[in-house]
Design a protein around this motif. Structure first.
Motif, PDB file in Angstrom:
ATOM      1  N   ARG A  62       0.690  -1.104   0.214  1.00  0.00           N
ATOM      2  CA  ARG A  62      -0.017  -0.129  -0.006  1.00  0.00           C
ATOM      3  C   ARG A  62       0.994   1.228  -0.035  1.00  0.00           C
ATOM      4  O   ARG A  62       0.693   2.229  -0.775  1.00  0.00           O
ATOM      5  N   GLU A  63       1.992   1.183   0.741  1.00  0.00           N
ATOM      6  CA  GLU A  63       2.866   2.404   0.996  1.00  0.00           C
ATOM      7  C   GLU A  63       3.378   2.599  -0.336  1.00  0.00           C
ATOM      8  O   GLU A  63       3.817   3.671  -0.939  1.00  0.00           O
ATOM      9  N   CYS A  64       3.958   1.648  -0.956  1.00  0.00           N
ATOM     10  CA  CYS A  64       4.763   1.518  -2.077  1.00  0.00           C
ATOM     11  C   CYS A  64       3.979   2.036  -3.502  1.00  0.00           C
ATOM     12  O   CYS A  64       4.251   3.036  -4.203  1.00  0.00           O
ATOM     13  N   THR A  77       6.091 -10.880  -4.338  1.00  0.00           N
ATOM     14  CA  THR A  77       6.720 -11.398  -2.852  1.00  0.00           C
ATOM     15  C   THR A  77       6.906  -9.954  -1.852  1.00  0.00           C
ATOM     16  O   THR A  77       7.267  -9.114  -2.435  1.00  0.00           O
ATOM     17  N   PRO A  78       7.027 -10.558  -0.746  1.00  0.00           N
ATOM     18  CA  PRO A  78       7.044  -9.368   0.283  1.00  0.00           C
ATOM     19  C   PRO A  78       8.674  -9.024   0.233  1.00  0.00           C
ATOM     20  O   PRO A  78       8.830  -7.767   0.168  1.00  0.00           O
ATOM     21  N   ALA A  79       9.599 -10.131  -0.369  1.00  0.00           N
ATOM     22  CA  ALA A  79      10.861  -9.388  -0.746  1.00  0.00           C
ATOM     23  C   ALA A  79      10.911  -8.489  -1.979  1.00  0.00           C
ATOM     24  O   ALA A  79      11.897  -7.727  -1.681  1.00  0.00           O
ATOM     25  N   GLN A  80      10.194  -8.812  -2.875  1.00  0.00           N
ATOM     26  CA  GLN A  80      10.291  -7.771  -3.881  1.00  0.00           C
ATOM     27  C   GLN A  80       9.939  -6.447  -3.609  1.00  0.00           C
ATOM     28  O   GLN A  80      10.516  -5.435  -3.919  1.00  0.00           O
ATOM     29  N   ILE A  81       8.973  -6.287  -2.814  1.00  0.00           N
ATOM     30  CA  ILE A  81       8.281  -5.095  -2.437  1.00  0.00           C
ATOM     31  C   ILE A  81       9.360  -4.440  -1.545  1.00  0.00           C
ATOM     32  O   ILE A  81       9.611  -3.240  -1.661  1.00  0.00           O
ATOM     33  N   ARG A  82       9.985  -4.938  -0.552  1.00  0.00           N
ATOM     34  CA  ARG A  82      11.000  -4.484   0.247  1.00  0.00           C
ATOM     35  C   ARG A  82      12.161  -4.160  -0.519  1.00  0.00           C
ATOM     36  O   ARG A  82      12.721  -3.091  -0.307  1.00  0.00           O
ATOM     37  N   ARG A  83      12.694  -4.856  -1.358  1.00  0.00           N
ATOM     38  CA  ARG A  83      14.167  -4.873  -1.930  1.00  0.00           C
ATOM     39  C   ARG A  83      13.953  -3.922  -3.036  1.00  0.00           C
ATOM     40  O   ARG A  83      14.940  -2.957  -3.334  1.00  0.00           O
ATOM     41  N   ASP A  84      12.800  -3.880  -3.869  1.00  0.00           N
ATOM     42  CA  ASP A  84      12.791  -2.738  -5.120  1.00  0.00           C
ATOM     43  C   ASP A  84      11.363  -2.347  -5.204  1.00  0.00           C
ATOM     44  O   ASP A  84      10.905  -2.429  -6.248  1.00  0.00           O
ATOM     45  N   PRO A  85      10.893  -1.343  -4.292  1.00  0.00           N
ATOM     46  CA  PRO A  85       9.730  -0.899  -4.248  1.00  0.00           C
ATOM     47  C   PRO A  85       9.336  -0.089  -5.851  1.00  0.00           C
ATOM     48  O   PRO A  85       8.203  -0.276  -6.126  1.00  0.00           O
ATOM     49  N   GLN A  88       6.426   0.684 -10.659  1.00  0.00           N
ATOM     50  CA  GLN A  88       6.584   0.783 -12.208  1.00  0.00           C
ATOM     51  C   GLN A  88       5.998  -0.389 -12.825  1.00  0.00           C
ATOM     52  O   GLN A  88       5.211  -0.173 -13.926  1.00  0.00           O
ATOM     53  N   ILE A  89       6.014  -1.389 -12.464  1.00  0.00           N
ATOM     54  CA  ILE A  89       5.129  -2.811 -12.945  1.00  0.00           C
ATOM     55  C   ILE A  89       3.688  -2.312 -12.855  1.00  0.00           C
ATOM     56  O   ILE A  89       3.037  -2.784 -14.044  1.00  0.00           O
ATOM     57  N   VAL A  90       3.299  -2.090 -11.880  1.00  0.00           N
ATOM     58  CA  VAL A  90       1.960  -1.946 -11.739  1.00  0.00           C
ATOM     59  C   VAL A  90       1.462  -0.647 -12.531  1.00  0.00           C
ATOM     60  O   VAL A  90       0.330  -0.615 -13.219  1.00  0.00           O
ATOM     61  N   GLU A  91       2.251   0.275 -12.678  1.00  0.00           N
ATOM     62  CA  GLU A  91       1.790   1.496 -13.503  1.00  0.00           C
ATOM     63  C   GLU A  91       1.834   1.056 -14.906  1.00  0.00           C
ATOM     64  O   GLU A  91       0.906   1.649 -15.617  1.00  0.00           O
ATOM     65  N   ASP A  92       2.682   0.421 -15.117  1.00  0.00           N
ATOM     66  CA  ASP A  92       2.913   0.100 -16.671  1.00  0.00           C
ATOM     67  C   ASP A  92       1.632  -0.797 -17.185  1.00  0.00           C
ATOM     68  O   ASP A  92       1.004  -0.474 -18.175  1.00  0.00           O
ATOM     69  N   ALA A  93       1.261  -1.917 -16.197  1.00  0.00           N
ATOM     70  CA  ALA A  93       0.191  -2.690 -16.660  1.00  0.00           C
ATOM     71  C   ALA A  93      -1.067  -1.700 -16.363  1.00  0.00           C
ATOM     72  O   ALA A  93      -1.953  -2.037 -17.323  1.00  0.00           O
ATOM     73  N   TYR A  94      -1.163  -0.892 -15.675  1.00  0.00           N
ATOM     74  CA  TYR A  94      -2.344   0.014 -15.622  1.00  0.00           C
ATOM     75  C   TYR A  94      -2.702   0.807 -16.862  1.00  0.00           C
ATOM     76  O   TYR A  94      -3.727   0.859 -17.448  1.00  0.00           O
TER      77      TYR A  94
END
Length: 149
Positions: free
Chosen positions: A32-34, A107-115, A120-126
């Motif tokens: 959510r924060e990301c 994954t939680p690790a992806q969100i923490r490691r490279d928010p 960007q992935i979510v924005e591109d898909a949107y």
């Protein structure tokens, strides 16, 4: 003195606010924060109640962007490691996909490691789904959680 008392409760107040908003896990709060830092994404429906065109109850994704029929999920290995859990995740994914919802999994690790990359992935898909007018027959209802206060 008043400020000191308030500053000691900042984490508790934040956690309570997240609970009221329906946050179900720490990784979900991080997602959510990301995504909340995006300048492109509209307000995301968190843990929404989704209904099929016939009114049937659909799986609840962690986040949903109805105008792009785009769902986001946090999938930790802890809750998807057992075969039954993995099958349940696949069933949920397929159930939403059959109504033309695109589900992005992180994954939680992806969100923490490279928010920034997750965002960007979510924005591109949107952007992509909005660009070609993605629609689904999915309806949104009240959030799937209930406050316990």
């Amino acid at each position: 003195m008043v400020r000191a008392r308030r500053s000691r409760t900042a984490l508790v107040r934040r956690a309570l606010q997240e609970i009221i908003q329906g946050v179900r896990s720490s990784p979900e709060a991080e997602l959510r924060e990301c995504l909340g830092r995006s300048r492109l994404l509209p307000e995301i429906l968190w843990n929404p109640r989704l209904l099929g065109p016939d009114g049937s109850i659909l799986p609840t994704p962690d986040g949903y962007l109805p105008d792009a029929a785009l769902a986001v999920e946090v999938d930790s290995q802890e809750f998807h490691f057992a075969a039954a859990d993995w099958h349940r995740t696949l069933d949920r994914h397929n159930e939403l996909s059959r109504y033309d919802v695109l589900i992005l999994h992180f994954t939680p690790a992806q969100i923490r490691r490279d928010p920034a990359r997750v965002r960007q992935i979510v924005e591109d898909a949107y952007r992509s789904r909005r660009g070609f007018g993605a629609r689904s027959g999915v309806l949104t209802g009240a959030p799937s959680y209930r406050a316990c206060f």
